[in-house]
Design an enzyme around this catalytic site. Structure first.
Site, PDB file in Angstrom:
ATOM      1  N   ALA A  65       0.870  -1.176   0.000  1.00  0.00           N
ATOM      2  CA  ALA A  65       0.000   0.000   0.000  1.00  0.00           C
ATOM      3  C   ALA A  65       0.909   1.230   0.000  1.00  0.00           C
ATOM      4  O   ALA A  65       2.065   1.158   0.432  1.00  0.00           O
ATOM      5  CB  ALA A  65      -0.866  -0.022   1.248  1.00  0.00           C
ATOM      6  N   GLY A 110       0.509  -5.003   0.784  1.00  0.00           N
ATOM      7  CA  GLY A 110      -0.679  -4.966  -0.070  1.00  0.00           C
ATOM      8  C   GLY A 110      -0.467  -5.630  -1.429  1.00  0.00           C
ATOM      9  O   GLY A 110      -1.421  -6.096  -2.057  1.00  0.00           O
ATOM     10  N   GLU A 113      -1.024  -9.171  -0.837  1.00  0.00           N
ATOM     11  CA  GLU A 113      -2.464  -9.328  -0.614  1.00  0.00           C
ATOM     12  C   GLU A 113      -3.242  -9.295  -1.929  1.00  0.00           C
ATOM     13  O   GLU A 113      -4.223 -10.012  -2.093  1.00  0.00           O
ATOM     14  CB  GLU A 113      -2.950  -8.242   0.348  1.00  0.00           C
ATOM     15  CG  GLU A 113      -2.382  -8.442   1.757  1.00  0.00           C
ATOM     16  CD  GLU A 113      -2.642  -7.268   2.677  1.00  0.00           C
ATOM     17  OE1 GLU A 113      -2.109  -6.168   2.399  1.00  0.00           O
ATOM     18  OE2 GLU A 113      -3.369  -7.434   3.662  1.00  0.00           O
ATOM     19  N   GLU A 133       4.472  -5.373   7.085  1.00  0.00           N
ATOM     20  CA  GLU A 133       3.748  -4.299   7.786  1.00  0.00           C
ATOM     21  C   GLU A 133       4.248  -4.070   9.205  1.00  0.00           C
ATOM     22  O   GLU A 133       4.299  -2.932   9.670  1.00  0.00           O
ATOM     23  CB  GLU A 133       2.233  -4.593   7.804  1.00  0.00           C
ATOM     24  CG  GLU A 133       1.546  -4.400   6.462  1.00  0.00           C
ATOM     25  CD  GLU A 133       1.570  -5.637   5.570  1.00  0.00           C
ATOM     26  OE1 GLU A 133       2.313  -6.600   5.893  1.00  0.00           O
ATOM     27  OE2 GLU A 133       0.854  -5.652   4.566  1.00  0.00           O
TER      28      GLU A 133
HETATM   29  N1  CAA Z   1       4.628   3.025  -0.681  1.00  0.00           N
HETATM   30  C1  CAA Z   1       5.066   4.182  -1.215  1.00  0.00           C
HETATM   31  N2  CAA Z   1       6.231   4.299  -1.877  1.00  0.00           N
HETATM   32  C2  CAA Z   1       6.986   3.206  -1.988  1.00  0.00           C
HETATM   33  C3  CAA Z   1       6.602   1.961  -1.467  1.00  0.00           C
HETATM   34  C4  CAA Z   1       5.344   1.894  -0.783  1.00  0.00           C
HETATM   35  N3  CAA Z   1       4.857   0.765  -0.268  1.00  0.00           N
HETATM   36  N4  CAA Z   1       7.568   1.062  -1.725  1.00  0.00           N
HETATM   37  C5  CAA Z   1       8.523   1.720  -2.404  1.00  0.00           C
HETATM   38  N5  CAA Z   1       8.171   3.002  -2.566  1.00  0.00           N
HETATM   39  C6  CAA Z   1       8.943   4.057  -3.234  1.00  0.00           C
HETATM   40  C7  CAA Z   1      10.149   4.469  -2.407  1.00  0.00           C
HETATM   41  O1  CAA Z   1       9.764   5.385  -1.399  1.00  0.00           O
HETATM   42  C8  CAA Z   1      11.023   5.065  -3.464  1.00  0.00           C
HETATM   43  O2  CAA Z   1      10.550   6.358  -3.768  1.00  0.00           O
HETATM   44  P1  CAA Z   1      11.622   7.573  -3.999  1.00  0.00           P
HETATM   45  O3  CAA Z   1      12.398   7.146  -5.219  1.00  0.00           O
HETATM   46  O4  CAA Z   1      10.728   8.736  -4.236  1.00  0.00           O
HETATM   47  O5  CAA Z   1      12.462   7.627  -2.768  1.00  0.00           O
HETATM   48  C9  CAA Z   1      10.731   4.196  -4.683  1.00  0.00           C
HETATM   49  O6  CAA Z   1       9.498   3.544  -4.446  1.00  0.00           O
HETATM   50  C10 CAA Z   1      11.781   3.132  -4.900  1.00  0.00           C
HETATM   51  O7  CAA Z   1      11.921   2.397  -3.699  1.00  0.00           O
HETATM   52  P2  CAA Z   1      13.344   2.117  -3.006  1.00  0.00           P
HETATM   53  O8  CAA Z   1      14.327   3.188  -3.324  1.00  0.00           O
HETATM   54  O9  CAA Z   1      13.092   1.844  -1.565  1.00  0.00           O
HETATM   55  O10 CAA Z   1      13.784   0.784  -3.780  1.00  0.00           O
HETATM   56  P3  CAA Z   1      14.763  -0.355  -3.247  1.00  0.00           P
HETATM   57  O11 CAA Z   1      14.997  -1.256  -4.421  1.00  0.00           O
HETATM   58  O12 CAA Z   1      15.919   0.198  -2.524  1.00  0.00           O
HETATM   59  O13 CAA Z   1      13.872  -1.174  -2.167  1.00  0.00           O
HETATM   60  C11 CAA Z   1      11.876  -2.263  -1.371  1.00  0.00           C
HETATM   61  C12 CAA Z   1      12.742  -1.901  -2.581  1.00  0.00           C
HETATM   62  C13 CAA Z   1      12.630  -3.273  -0.483  1.00  0.00           C
HETATM   63  C14 CAA Z   1      10.616  -2.914  -1.903  1.00  0.00           C
HETATM   64  C15 CAA Z   1      11.562  -0.985  -0.533  1.00  0.00           C
HETATM   65  O14 CAA Z   1      11.075   0.005  -1.426  1.00  0.00           O
HETATM   66  C16 CAA Z   1      10.539  -1.195   0.531  1.00  0.00           C
HETATM   67  O15 CAA Z   1      10.857  -1.741   1.587  1.00  0.00           O
HETATM   68  N6  CAA Z   1       9.289  -0.724   0.277  1.00  0.00           N
HETATM   69  C17 CAA Z   1       8.227  -0.775   1.274  1.00  0.00           C
HETATM   70  C18 CAA Z   1       7.674  -2.158   1.425  1.00  0.00           C
HETATM   71  C19 CAA Z   1       6.594  -2.190   2.469  1.00  0.00           C
HETATM   72  O16 CAA Z   1       6.818  -1.909   3.629  1.00  0.00           O
HETATM   73  N7  CAA Z   1       5.374  -2.578   2.043  1.00  0.00           N
HETATM   74  C20 CAA Z   1       4.237  -2.651   2.918  1.00  0.00           C
HETATM   75  C21 CAA Z   1       3.493  -1.365   2.871  1.00  0.00           C
HETATM   76  S1  CAA Z   1       2.243  -1.297   4.100  1.00  0.00           S
HETATM   77  C22 CAA Z   1       0.946  -2.181   3.472  1.00  0.00           C
HETATM   78  O17 CAA Z   1       0.991  -2.712   2.381  1.00  0.00           O
HETATM   79  C23 CAA Z   1      -0.266  -2.184   4.357  1.00  0.00           C
HETATM   80  C24 CAA Z   1      -1.416  -2.956   3.874  1.00  0.00           C
HETATM   81  O18 CAA Z   1      -1.428  -4.176   3.844  1.00  0.00           O
HETATM   82  C25 CAA Z   1      -2.651  -2.274   3.567  1.00  0.00           C
END
Ligand code: CAA
Length: 255
Positions: A65, A110, A113, A133
């Protein structure tokens, strides 16, 4: 509707949905859910489409998400955002036709999911899966706590949910999270091959097999068997007569 997050391509009875927000690793925002709801509404009534495939652009399927949208949400807005995603993924699950996830890269939070709302998952060797999460002090909001244990069993689900471990495609295959793993350049070819194979079967039989299996999982074994017997019966006139005759006459069925 003018899609900003989705690319829809329709060919030979297959709708390919590509989530296309690569700068945010295809993170799911409100706009995405509105677009997906719109697409599901259209495909539900589209007699031409027999299968839906969902994939992502770039190095992610979907990285979760949209954290930048969630960060300022109030508890009430959070609950609403959770219900929005739950509703969309349930409506995908309720589509009568098969929905296949082609997992090309990160399927996190998400994103996993979303893949769980599909009927099954085919992964590239580059795919990565997890429910991270709890790293954010959050819990899944799009039915991950419900679909994951139903698919994997309680312990494997809780392991992923509690550790936030990111697992690779091979491990996902081992625990039954995905059904097949192929090289990245072969992913779409393989998924289309599977879709075409399904298209060659009795179309009503495919819909009924999905309905009866999914309904049965939500009710008792006995109720599921009742439904199976009823639909087994109605399938004779719908397609079974032709399918069985074709087998005995050593020809392809004419559905
Ligand atoms: N939401 C918003 N932006 C996101 C994102 C997310 N879930 N995942 C990645 N991005 C964005 C980053 O912020 C980054 O943006 P900028 O270039 O503007 O800084 C861009 O995408 C590229 O990401 P990274 O530079 O972090 O890429 P990476 O290759 O170094 O890492 C990754 C990849 C390991 C997937 C890392 O991006 C990450 O950990 N992302 C978050 C994953 C996460 O926590 N997901 C769960 C979200 S909560 C959820 O989903 C709740 C639910 O069930 C409803």
């Amino acid at each position: 509707m003018d899609y900003q997050n989705l690319i829809i391509e329709k060919k030979e009875g297959i709708a390919l949905v590509t989530i296309n927000r690569p700068k945010a690793l295809n993170a799911l925002n409100t706009r995405f859910f509105n677009e997906m709801d719109h697409f599901v509404g259209l495909v539900k009534d589209d007699k031409e489409i027999q299968i839906v495939i969902i994939t992502g652009t770039g190095k992610a399927f979907v990285a979760g998400a949209d954290i930048s949208e969630m960060v300022d949400q109030s508890p009430e807005e959070g609950t609403a955002f959770s219900k929005l995603g739950q509703k969309t993924f349930s409506s995908l699950e309720k589509l009568k036709i098969p929905v296949i996830a082609a997992v090309n890269g990160f399927a996190l939070g998400g994103g996993l999911e979303l893949a769980l709302g599909c009927d099954f998952r085919i992964a590239s060797t580059k795919a990565k899966f997890g429910q991270p999460e709890v790293n954010l002090g959050m819990i899944p909001g799009y039915a991950g706590t419900q679909r994951l244990p139903r698919l994997l069993g309680m312990a494997d689900a809780l392991y992923l949910l509690m550790t936030a471990d990111i697992i690779n495609a091979e491990e996902a295959l081992r625990i039954g999270l995905v059904q097949k793993v192929v090289e990245p350049e072969e992913l779409m070819e393989e998924v289309f091959k599977i879709a075409k194979n399904i298209q060659s079967k009795g179309p009503e039989a495919i819909k009924k097999v999905k309905y009866v299996t999914r309904q049965g999982m939500k009710s008792s074994f006995e109720k599921g068997c009742e439904l199976e017997a009823e639909y087994f019966g109605t399938q004779f006139k719908a397609e079974g007569e032709e399918g069985m005759k074709a087998f005995l006459e050593k020809r392809k069925p004419n559905w």
